[in-house]
Design a protein around this motif. Sequence first.
Motif, mmCIF file in Angstrom:
data_model
loop_
_atom_site.group_PDB
_atom_site.id
_atom_site.type_symbol
_atom_site.label_atom_id
_atom_site.label_comp_id
_atom_site.label_asym_id
_atom_site.label_seq_id
_atom_site.Cartn_x
_atom_site.Cartn_y
_atom_site.Cartn_z
ATOM 1 N N ASP A 189 0.837 -1.199 0.000
ATOM 2 C CA ASP A 189 0.000 0.000 0.000
ATOM 3 C C ASP A 189 0.878 1.256 0.000
ATOM 4 O OD1 ASP A 189 -2.041 -1.797 0.118
ATOM 5 O OD2 ASP A 189 -2.779 -1.208 2.099
ATOM 6 N N ASP A 215 -3.369 10.561 1.014
ATOM 7 C CA ASP A 215 -4.061 9.670 0.081
ATOM 8 C C ASP A 215 -3.966 8.217 0.558
ATOM 9 O OD1 ASP A 215 -4.678 11.826 -1.528
ATOM 10 O OD2 ASP A 215 -3.056 11.468 -2.967
ATOM 11 N N TYR A 219 -7.112 5.759 1.714
ATOM 12 C CA TYR A 219 -7.266 4.408 1.167
ATOM 13 C C TYR A 219 -7.428 3.387 2.290
ATOM 14 C CZ TYR A 219 -5.929 0.156 -1.437
ATOM 15 O OH TYR A 219 -5.891 -1.092 -2.008
#
Length: 305
Positions: A189, A215, A219
């Motif tokens: 990630d 960001d 997520y």
Amino acid sequence: MDTDLTAAYARCQDLHRRHGRTYYLATRLLPSWKRRHVHALYGFTRHADEIVDRTEDLPPAERAARLHDWSTRFLAGLRGEPIDDPLLPAVLHTIAVFDLDRGDFASFLRSMAMDLTVVSYPTHNDLLDYMEGSAAAIGTMMLPILGSSDPAAAREPARQLGFAFQLTNFIRDVAEDLDRGRTYLPDEDLAKFDVTRDDLLAAKAAGRATGNIRDLIEYEVTRAQAHYEAAAPGIPLLAPASQACMRTAYALYGGILDEIAGQDYDVFAGRALVSRRRRVTVAARALLTATGSRVLVPGPHLTGV
């Protein structure tokens, strides 16, 4: 109840009150006879966590030895052997009363041992493997205590709620975990959003997240919300006397995600907290909600179940 057992339950309750404020508030909505058993499970998990995380000044081998020794005492108690421990009698009594699955406890202790050596997780599936013991197993430990009209149907939502709560903690506590040399945000990630561990450390030092980190956190919040969505159908299946408690816990932990979103997903700007006023309001609303009512999923991205 004998004096040692009473003292053990009191010890577990004290740990819960001092270290688990959000969940402790929710458990106050349970009948008193259930409440002490929830405190016992919290005490078990918290004490193991403290062996792993509150002894960082000790060499890794000594920390591992302490966890092993405590786990050995616990397993001896499960076999009916006498043990000398300030809280395990309450845990063993709770396991016996509800005939809890011993495998869940073994899985939990395996994950605690991983925390002594594992500092990051390459993929989301690797993290989920760790969380099978540290989170999902706790959900299934809790289910017999909470009670359910359909335990088989409620089992997977209970596991998912464990995932949801722990992912919420991981997202909120990125800075705290970095202090321990760990990251619970999967490496894949981080790479997806062009973020490195050094970037996280720099953001922690600056007290401010970059756009890429925000960001990434957004997520991860969406990932957690998916687990809340999968957990929601299980709460109306719980025993009526347990639903207000779990509605409150669900809403308050989900509220942490709302607070993180309100900080523009900057988990380094300050620790996301749900205000005392909101905690009390949520608890009162849960008490007034009809049993069997659907549960609303936290956050703007999902619509509820």
